[in-house]
Write an enzyme that holds these catalytic residues in place. Structure first.
Site, short mmCIF file in Angstrom:
data_model
loop_
_atom_site.label_atom_id
_atom_site.label_comp_id
_atom_site.label_asym_id
_atom_site.label_seq_id
_atom_site.Cartn_x
_atom_site.Cartn_y
_atom_site.Cartn_z
N LYS A 40 0.71 -1.21 -0.08
CA LYS A 40 0.09 0.08 -0.09
C LYS A 40 0.99 1.16 0.06
O LYS A 40 0.50 2.27 -0.25
CB LYS A 40 -0.85 0.04 1.19
N GLY A 41 2.06 0.99 0.39
CA GLY A 41 3.05 2.32 0.63
C GLY A 41 3.11 3.22 -0.48
O GLY A 41 3.28 4.51 -0.14
N ASP A 100 14.46 -0.69 1.35
CA ASP A 100 15.46 -0.77 2.32
C ASP A 100 16.65 -1.98 2.17
O ASP A 100 17.35 -1.54 1.46
CB ASP A 100 14.40 -1.19 3.60
N LEU A 150 10.83 6.03 8.13
CA LEU A 150 10.03 7.00 7.93
C LEU A 150 8.54 6.89 7.58
O LEU A 150 8.36 5.70 7.30
CB LEU A 150 10.61 7.45 6.51
N ASP A 156 3.88 3.75 6.23
CA ASP A 156 3.12 3.27 7.57
C ASP A 156 4.24 2.92 8.52
O ASP A 156 5.20 2.61 8.23
CB ASP A 156 2.21 2.41 7.46
N ARG A 162 -0.03 6.72 7.21
CA ARG A 162 -0.16 6.82 6.00
C ARG A 162 -0.74 8.02 5.27
O ARG A 162 -0.47 8.59 4.25
CB ARG A 162 -0.84 5.58 5.37
P1 IMP Z 1 12.73 -4.24 1.70
O1 IMP Z 1 12.30 -5.27 1.04
O2 IMP Z 1 13.69 -4.21 3.05
O3 IMP Z 1 13.65 -3.29 0.89
O4 IMP Z 1 11.45 -3.35 2.23
C1 IMP Z 1 10.68 -2.74 1.61
C2 IMP Z 1 9.28 -2.35 1.99
O5 IMP Z 1 9.39 -2.32 3.73
C3 IMP Z 1 8.89 -1.06 1.38
O6 IMP Z 1 7.93 -1.03 0.34
C4 IMP Z 1 8.00 -0.40 2.91
O7 IMP Z 1 6.74 -0.96 2.92
C5 IMP Z 1 8.77 -1.04 3.95
N1 IMP Z 1 9.62 -0.23 4.74
C6 IMP Z 1 11.08 -0.19 4.63
N2 IMP Z 1 11.66 0.90 5.32
C7 IMP Z 1 10.49 1.58 5.69
C8 IMP Z 1 10.45 2.63 6.57
O8 IMP Z 1 11.50 3.46 6.77
N3 IMP Z 1 9.22 3.20 6.76
C9 IMP Z 1 7.98 2.55 6.31
N4 IMP Z 1 8.08 1.50 5.72
C10 IMP Z 1 9.28 0.77 5.45
MG MG Z 2 5.05 -0.92 4.51
#
Ligand code: IMP
Ligand code: MG
Length: 172
Positions: A40-41, A100, A150, A156, A162
């Protein structure tokens, strides 16, 4: 209660999004352009981004779940809403709120590639570098962040925040 430290103001976000929309409008001119938002982000980012485009675009969404209610990745990723548009032979841009570890994106890129698009690139509102575990290329990043958690503008923490129009760094 966690504290919300202001990180990006409304007009700073608007400026960054408009600049990327302008680049995309030129890079994807004369192509069959498809934006795939990651729910949803990315919902707010996608809606502002596509409104800033001056070229035709098709819009779809996928949804993956990986995080649960934790502030760090659980490492398991599941597709909970599949792609609906036919993207075969088209130029696809995957739009994420924040990257991330990069593991979610790795999974989505492989999923999208399985439908034989002509090209796949990645656009992220926030590119958080500290914990990157995959070498997935972020072709368009609005803002590079070293660390932090963040929230706001679609992002969220445990489904909260959100709706905030600005972005904050959540201090636990
Ligand atoms: P990754 O697989 O670790 O790259 O995570 C990506 C997903 O984690 C993103 O689409 C976000 O939904 C969530 N996420 C990662 N870091 C943050 C943050 O700082 N704030 C909110 N959501 C995050
Ligand atoms: Mg998220």
């Amino acid at each position: 209660m966690p504290q919300l430290i202001p990180f990006l103001k409304k007009d700073e976000i608007a400026e960054m999004v408009a600049a990327v929309a302008q680049r995309l409008s030129s890079d994807y001119k004369d192509s069959e352009f498809v934006v795939i938002g990651v729910l949803k982000g990315a919902f707010m980012f996608v809606s502002d981004l596509v409104r800033g485009l001056t070229i035709p675009v098709e819009v779809d969404f996928v949804r993956v779940s990986s995080y649960g209610d934790a502030a760090s990745s659980s490492g398991t990723i599941r597709m909970t809403k599949e792609l609906e548009l036919d993207i075969k032979g088209k130029d696809v841009l995957i739009v994420e709120d924040i990257i991330d570890t990069g593991l979610t994106l790795d999974y989505i890129v492989n999923y999208v590639k399985s439908f034989s698009p002509k090209s796949v690139r990645i656009c992220a509102l926030l590119d958080k570098r500290e914990r990157r575990m995959s070498d997935v290329p972020v072709d368009y990043a609005c803002c590079i962040v070293e660390k932090g958690f963040l929230v706001g503008y679609g992002l969220d923490y445990a489904e909260k925040y959100r709706n905030l129009p600005e972005i904050y760094d959540l201090k636990f």
